[in-house]
Design an enzyme around this catalytic site. Structure first.
Site, PDB file in Angstrom:
ATOM      1  N   HIS A 246       0.864  -1.186   0.000  1.00 46.48           N
ATOM      2  CA  HIS A 246       0.000   0.000   0.000  1.00 46.48           C
ATOM      3  C   HIS A 246       0.897   1.232   0.000  1.00 46.48           C
ATOM      4  CE1 HIS A 246      -3.039   2.930   1.257  1.00 46.48           C
ATOM      5  NE2 HIS A 246      -3.940   2.039   0.916  1.00 46.48           N
ATOM      6  N   ASP A 300      -8.071  -4.629  -0.119  1.00 45.70           N
ATOM      7  CA  ASP A 300      -8.641  -5.272  -1.307  1.00 45.70           C
ATOM      8  C   ASP A 300      -8.351  -6.765  -1.373  1.00 45.70           C
ATOM      9  OD1 ASP A 300      -9.675  -2.863  -2.593  1.00 45.70           O
ATOM     10  OD2 ASP A 300      -7.583  -2.295  -2.828  1.00 45.70           O
TER      11      ASP A 300
END
Length: 363
Positions: A246, A300
């Site tokens: 991320h 996700d």
């Protein structure tokens, strides 16, 4: 650096706060409707405030017939393109469209939050040759979305699952889509225009597409025993393993934990645990050594398996992200309007200088 009160992220320790409240408390104890109130007003609601907000959302779910006509005309487009088109189209039917006062923008934010699921589900049904399903005022936000998508009343567990998913996606600082919304707001454009711009930014696979890509990866792997070989080939070819890493977090994305548990439970409930098993093998075995480099699963990673098990088409994964994020985008815009300065980033020019013009006949 500008200030914000909407959310706080500490990527080094995996901490996320909405308006000062820890995401772990909100995900396990709150509802999406409460989060909408929190993100837009800055405080958690009491019973009366929540009832008023919930009633307003339920009363504003319907979209004009003219928007349905537009959806029908562009039904072959990607769902995110349809969502963006319909959301900006709603400005034509909103009497407060040009009113950028805080009070009006909060009302518009609530209306956009209420109508966005209707747009997404109407489009999916139209493109599938089915009639759109009218909103059900007896269901909460998450339950109504599932009802309009599948035309059946969802069970409480599934509603709770989708509710948590919306909570986890509601706000996340000035990411690419929120920045796009703020840039539009900084020009004193309307909330409809700003949020529609955010939808466009979210569509990009570098921002919002990871859940869909993780599920595609899982389908390619097929079975848990294939996961290690698949991952090794990807890594040897210097390709990404989707759902890891991320831009902000160097620890585990704090939102991931809540979807991990629910992905496992849903897989067991549906009698299809292999997707969770594949993801677990990737996370706990293959990719575990990379945690020393700050590479952990993100929100996700497990979301795609949940949507897949619920029977949701993969090209609706990003729109679901958008449905949860509408309040957050709106809150970012409202902050921008309140303390506005035109956002105009500059680029460093590296091209040639002072070139001599050559007439076209001499080129």
């Amino acid at each position: 650096m500008d200030n914000t009160e909407s959310s706080f992220i500490d990527g080094d320790i995996g901490k996320l706060l909405y308006r000062g409240y820890d995401i772990h408390d909100l995900a396990e104890k709150s509802t999406f409707e409460e989060i909408v109130y929190l993100v837009l007003y800055g405080e958690l609601p009491n019973h009366a405030q929540l009832e008023e907000l919930d009633g307003y959302l339920r009363a504003n779910r319907r979209i004009p017939d003219e928007i349905i006509t537009v959806i029908d005309a562009v039904q072959s487009a990607h769902p995110m393109d349809v969502l963006q088109t319909a959301m900006i189209g709603l400005a034509a039917f909103d009497e407060e469209s040009e009113d950028n006062s805080k009070e009006a923008n909060i009302r518009k934010a609530l209306r956009l939050t209420a109508k966005a699921p209707t747009i997404v589900t109407a489009h999916h049904r139209v493109r599938s040759g089915l009639e759109p399903v009218a909103p059900n005022p007896d269901l909460n936000h998450a339950g109504n979305f599932l009802f309009m998508l599948f035309n059946e009343i969802p069970d409480d567990e599934t509603v709770s699952l989708m509710d948590v998913d919306f909570i986890l996606h509601a706000e996340h600082g000035v990411n690419a889509s929120s920045f796009a919304a703020r840039v539009s707001a900084s020009t004193n454009s309307t909330l409809h225009a700003a949020v529609s711009g955010a939808v466009g930014a979210l569509k990009g696979p570098a921002h919002g597409g990871a859940a869909e890509e993780v599920m595609k990866m899982s389908i390619e792997i097929g079975n848990p025993e294939n996961a290690e070989e698949y991952a090794r080939k990807k890594l040897d070819n210097r390709e990404r393993i989707m759902g890891f890493g991320h831009r902000v977090y160097r620890a585990e994305d704090p939102r991931a934990r809540h979807l991990r548990e629910r992905s496992q439970a849903l897989g067991e409930k549906r009698g299809d645990p292999r997707w969770f098993q594949i993801l677990t093998h990737l996370s706990e075995d293959v990719m575990a050594p990379y945690r020393d480099r700050g590479i952990y699963v993100n929100v996700d990673f497990y979301a795609g398996s949940i949507y897949h098990l619920l029977g949701i088409p993969s090209d609706l994964f990003i729109p679901i992200f958008a449905l949860g994020r509408v309040p957050g985008w709106s809150a970012q815009c409202i902050e921008q309007y309140e303390n506005n300065i035109l956002l105009r980033p500059r680029l460093h020019y590296v091209g040639p200088m002072d070139r001599e013009y050559v007439p076209i006949d001499e080129r």
